[in-house]
Write an enzyme that holds these catalytic residues in place. Structure first.
Site, PDB file in Angstrom:
ATOM      1  CB  SER A  26      -0.757  -0.140   1.006  1.00  0.00           C
ATOM      2  OG  SER A  26      -1.893   1.016   1.219  1.00  0.00           O
ATOM      3  CG  ASP A 155      -6.739  -2.674  -3.769  1.00  0.00           C
ATOM      4  OD1 ASP A 155      -7.788  -2.096  -2.918  1.00  0.00           O
ATOM      5  OD2 ASP A 155      -5.740  -3.183  -3.678  1.00  0.00           O
ATOM      6  CG  HIS A 184      -5.998  -2.063   0.038  1.00  0.00           C
ATOM      7  ND1 HIS A 184      -4.561  -2.238  -1.383  1.00  0.00           N
ATOM      8  CD2 HIS A 184      -5.113  -1.968   1.565  1.00  0.00           C
ATOM      9  CE1 HIS A 184      -3.848  -1.322  -1.174  1.00  0.00           C
ATOM     10  NE2 HIS A 184      -4.269  -0.764   0.556  1.00  0.00           N
TER      11      HIS A 184
END
Length: 211
Positions: A26, A155, A184
């Site tokens: 991320s 995601d 995610h």
């Protein structure tokens, strides 16, 4: 992001680390991209970007497929005014637990919330701008070490189409692993698959370097 990358560099130089494999998820994927591009020459062996924010998240004329700024403004407002509840709710999309038939793990949600609430609210608020508005295009172009790009196609936090595939195109030496239906938070929800693919990439690159 400059500060994040500089902090990593300071640690790496202090420990005199070499042939390092940097893995970032991320926002951490953005940190890896900036560090490797600016400081990694001669020290980095491989890089991995997992569900990562590069090339750039926010929508603009140059990035028409991005996420509108209003979305990040809402994240800012929720973080500032109602962080405890917002962080509880955020876990649903993060792990894909809002999808039909999802196997919801309350312990996973609670642990994410626990870690999030340990962070400083000012740093978390400022981080929203850093992860959403930083353009990593030139960083990605400069990275020449083998780089694995992993991204779930479902995601809901860093949308797939505007992230993983675009990063892979900008990298000089990219390997991709894209996962239909993965969220995610796939390193947690699909740990066995993600860990196996990580290890296979690392081992494969080491074998190639040795031959």
């Amino acid at each position: 992001m400059d500060r994040y990358a500089a902090d990593v560099n300071e640690l790496v130089e202090k420990l005199d680390l070499r042939d390092v494999i940097h893995i970032g998820h991320s926002t951490g994927g953005g940190e890896v991209a900036r560090y490797v591009a600016r400081y990694g020459k001669g020290r980095v062996a491989q890089a991995v970007l997992i569900s990562a924010v590069p090339p750039i998240m926010v929508k603009s004329d140059q990035n028409p497929g991005g996420t509108p700024l209003e979305v990040f403004d809402q994240i800012r407002e929720s973080t500032a005014k109602n962080r405890p509840q917002y962080y509880q709710d955020f876990t649903l999309a993060f792990y894909g637990y809002n999808r039909p038939g999802a196997d919801i793990k309350q312990g996973v949600r609670d642990n994410w919330w626990r870690q999030a609430m340990m962070g400083g609210i000012k740093a978390q608020y400022d981080c929203i701008k850093a992860f959403s508005e930083t353009d990593f295009t030139e960083d990605l172009k400069q990275i020449d070490v083998p780089t694995l790009v992993m991204h779930g196609e479902d995601d809901q936090i860093v949308p797939f189409a505007d992230a993983g595939p675009l990063s892979a195109k900008l990298l000089k030496n990219a390997t991709t692993k894209f996962y239909p239906g993965f969220p995610h938070g796939m390193p947690t929800t699909h740990a066995d698959q993600i860990n196996a693919d990580l290890l296979a990439f690392i081992a494969g690159q080491k074998s190639a370097a040795a031959s």
